[in-house]
Design an enzyme around this catalytic site. Structure first.
Site, PDB file in Angstrom:
ATOM      1  CG  ASN A 144       8.432   0.293  -4.722  1.00  0.00           C
ATOM      2  OD1 ASN A 144       9.612  -0.004  -4.874  1.00  0.00           O
ATOM      3  ND2 ASN A 144       7.966   0.763  -3.598  1.00  0.00           N
ATOM      4  CD  GLU A 189      12.559   2.558  -3.205  1.00  0.00           C
ATOM      5  OE1 GLU A 189      13.644   2.702  -2.615  1.00  0.00           O
ATOM      6  OE2 GLU A 189      12.077   1.455  -3.479  1.00  0.00           O
TER       7      GLU A 189
END
Lengths: 164, 504
Positions: free
Chosen positions: B290, B288
């Protein structure tokens, strides 16, 4: 002076005399000659021969203290005799009180009074510091009472429900 | 450059950003809830605006109140820190619409990369490897079950808008999936106001390694090495280091370039982090992105010598990045411990309450970022992170030795903290060898940390005896004090008694 001290779950007897910062002590029969300085509140500097040990002591909830010594922290409780006689007043056998382990908010009540619960099954969900914790019954039985509702703020050790 | 900047956060990160502002001659504005009126982040600010009652949903997550606070004080920019609104595209858009500058990426890139599902698609589009799973939020338990059967257990349930381990559950078998999904969705809704959860294959024995990026509005985008974040508890990082003990120059470059490709395709600028899972064969998978400053950014700052907050503010103000990829050099090793108000000896239960005293470590190679102080009452409403303790040294081994020294100097009195747990970690052989994965902490805790005694029985017994003596001395000192108080109280009661009798 003689004290019973519970330390990390063990119990020892300590005899201690102090005169002008000079301490003569026996812990579980082992003798110590210590010179004590108090550099600041809660700090005790123990000189033994050429060795020096800084200790820090602070009170905890429930009457105990924490002692920090070099890389260790000890949990200790100095027990006086009167207190010992009155202690150990447990609830009736087979009745279990589910308590909040910390202050927080009840986000869900999973079981109602009258419901059966299996061992390890959750009864109430308490949220503190953004973590939800399921408060589980440690034994199989029946929920006889739920003392909180969703949205309620609870304090540490508050009884949430009773399982029988 | 901005004259005034509002910090839409609390705790240690708000203090860290305020420090960056001071160093750049910018006046920091704080916001606070009722629980934080005397918090450290308020104490270090020039202006402080009250934004509501303690629950985050009524204060730190209120976009309208934060924009109002910026308008009222004349702040030109808003730094969101991490958590709260930092990855909320609606907030980013509201900041832009109000004619203010967000110290962060553009709302469009935040939206694209902030949703884990669209971020996965973006990564796949530039040829970065991803972990097998769904890209759409789960609509039902049945759908979760079907997908899990297809990709095979164990699987992970993850909040689409999540981070920091909230709204995340690992599921080993089909009968766990119903309750895990409900808990993940409800945590996701409470933490991010978005209950969407998706599913992913769980990679066995992975390491969690992330790449720090920073870029400006002119297309300059560089990577600042990696951070090793495998030491996690409940999917929450607890110890981070830079560099990773398993990443060599070749892997670093491949991961760094993949990260830059992904961010570039999203039109990303400002600071961001791409998280990867790295398996035992050192294959890496995009996890992912951030879209904000990370909690663990200090270890990168220590090793690269770059101040990420300064750089973030400069690029937000429209300046060019002050360095290029070839200027980035990693030097030495840094380790961070996240100190939480939790009791490591009691299943890490939250331990809010009053801090009666703090002894902070100092000396060479130490960095201490804290949001708390002696006398501070740790509120129950927020994340229990008290402080971050970082060390830097020439090598990883030297950094670990230094961390051991620093942890022994550090004392927080009044509440429980995770410091004793870190003391045990730095003495652990597997940790010292760098031989671990994201399951390390769980195994470590199962084995009963701190049970072994490196100093042998005799010295251990001696230390315990001295602790007993200190406890007894302290009880005596207290008894003397309260005895004196009782004597005074007794005297006044005699006076009262006398007066009562006189009246008769």
């Amino acid at each position: 002076m003689k004290y019973e001290v519970e330390i990390n779950g063990r119990q020892v007897t300590v005899e201690l005399e102090e005169r002008d910062g000079q301490v003569t002590a026996r812990v579980g029969g082992r003798p110590y000659e210590i010179n004590v300085a108090r550099p600041e509140g809660g700090a005790y500097l123990l000189f033994i021969g050429d060795e020096v040990y800084e200790t820090r002591v602070w009170a905890e909830d429930g009457g105990g203290v924490r002692v920090k010594l070099r890389d260790r922290i000890f949990q200790a409780k100095v027990i006086d005799r009167k207190q010992r006689r009155g202690a150990a007043d447990h609830g009736p056998e087979g009745r279990q009180q589910l308590t909040a382990p910390m202050p927080g908010k009840v986000v869900r009540v999973l079981r109602a009074a009258g419901d059966e619960v299996a061992a390890g099954q959750g009864v109430v969900v308490v949220e503190a510091m953004k973590m939800q914790n399921e408060i589980k019954s440690s034994k199989a039985g029946r929920v006889v009472e739920v003392r909180v509702s969703e949205g309620a703020t609870v304090t540490a050790n508050q009884v949430l429900a009773v399982v029988e | 450059m901005f004259k005034k900047l509002l910090i839409a956060n609390r705790g240690e990160i708000a203090v860290r950003i305020a420090r960056g502002c001071r160093e750049m001659g910018i006046s920091p504005v704080a916001v606070y809830s009722d629980a934080d009126r005397a918090a450290l982040h308020v104490r270090v600010a020039d202006e402080a605006i009250h934004i509501g009652p303690p629950p985050s949903a009524d204060s730190y997550l209120r976009i309208d109140k934060i924009i109002d606070a910026a308008r009222r004080t004349g702040a030109e920019a808003i730094h969101p820190g991490y958590g709260f609104l930092s990855e909320n595209a609606e907030f980013a858009r509201a900041v832009e619409d109000a004619g203010l500058v967000l110290v962060g990426p553009p709302a469009s890139a935040m939206q694209l990369m902030g949703s884990k599902t669209s971020a996965r698609q973006a990564a796949q589009a530039v040829g970065a490897p991803v972990v097998p799973g769904t890209t759409e939020p789960l609509r039902s338990v049945e759908e979760a079950l079907a997908t899990a059967e297809e990709i095979g257990y164990p699987v992970m349930l993850k909040a689409a808008s999540g981070g920091g381990g909230k709204g995340m559950r690992m599921v080993r078998s089909r009968d766990e999936i119903g309750s895990a999904l409900a808990l993940a969705q409800s945590e996701a809704a409470a933490s991010f106001k978005d209950s969407s959860v998706y599913i992913e294959k769980f990679i066995e024995r992975p390491r969690h390694i992330e790449i720090q990026l920073i870029g400006d509005r002119y297309g300059n985008l560089v990577y600042l090495g990696e951070r090793e974040c495998s030491l996690q508890r409940r999917h929450q990082k607890v110890v981070e280091e830079c560099p990773s003990p398993v990443v060599d120059e070749d892997l670093r470059q491949r991961m760094g370039e993949a990260a830059v490709r992904i961010a570039r395709s999203a039109g990303y600028y400002n600071a961001g982090t791409i998280e990867f899972l790295v398996d035992p064969q050192r294959n890496f998978y995009f996890l992912e992105m951030n879209t904000r400053l990370q909690v663990e950014h200090p270890v990168t700052e220590l090793v690269t010598g770059r101040d990420l907050v300064h750089e973030q503010i400069r690029v937000a103000a429209g300046e060019k990045l002050s360095f290029s990829q070839s200027d980035v050099v990693l030097r030495g090793a840094a380790i961070e411990c996240r100190v939480y108000a939790e009791d490591p000896h009691n299943n890490f239960l939250p331990s809010p309450g009053r801090i009666t005293r703090v002894v902070t470590p100092a000396g060479p190679g130490v960095r201490y970022d804290s949001g708390s102080y002696s006398g501070w009452e740790v509120p129950i409403y927020y994340d229990p992170l008290l402080a971050k303790l970082c060390v830097w040294a020439e090598t990883r081994a030297a950094a670990i030795d230094r961390l051991g020294r620093v942890l022994d100097e550090y004392t927080v009195e009044g509440i429980n903290t995770t410091v004793p747990f870190f003391r045990a970690v730095v003495r652990d052989d597997a940790f010292r060898r760098g031989d671990f994965d994201t399951g390390f902490i769980d195994h470590f805790l199962k084995d009963g940390f701190g049970a072994h005694d490196p100093e042998g029985d005799e010295q251990a017994r001696r230390l315990e005896d001295l602790a007993v003596i200190a406890a007894a001395l302290d009880v005596r000192a207290r008894a003397t004090q309260s005895g004196a108080a009782q004597t005074r109280a007794a005297e006044s009661r005699w006076k009262l008694y006398g007066r009562l009798h006189q009246r008769r």
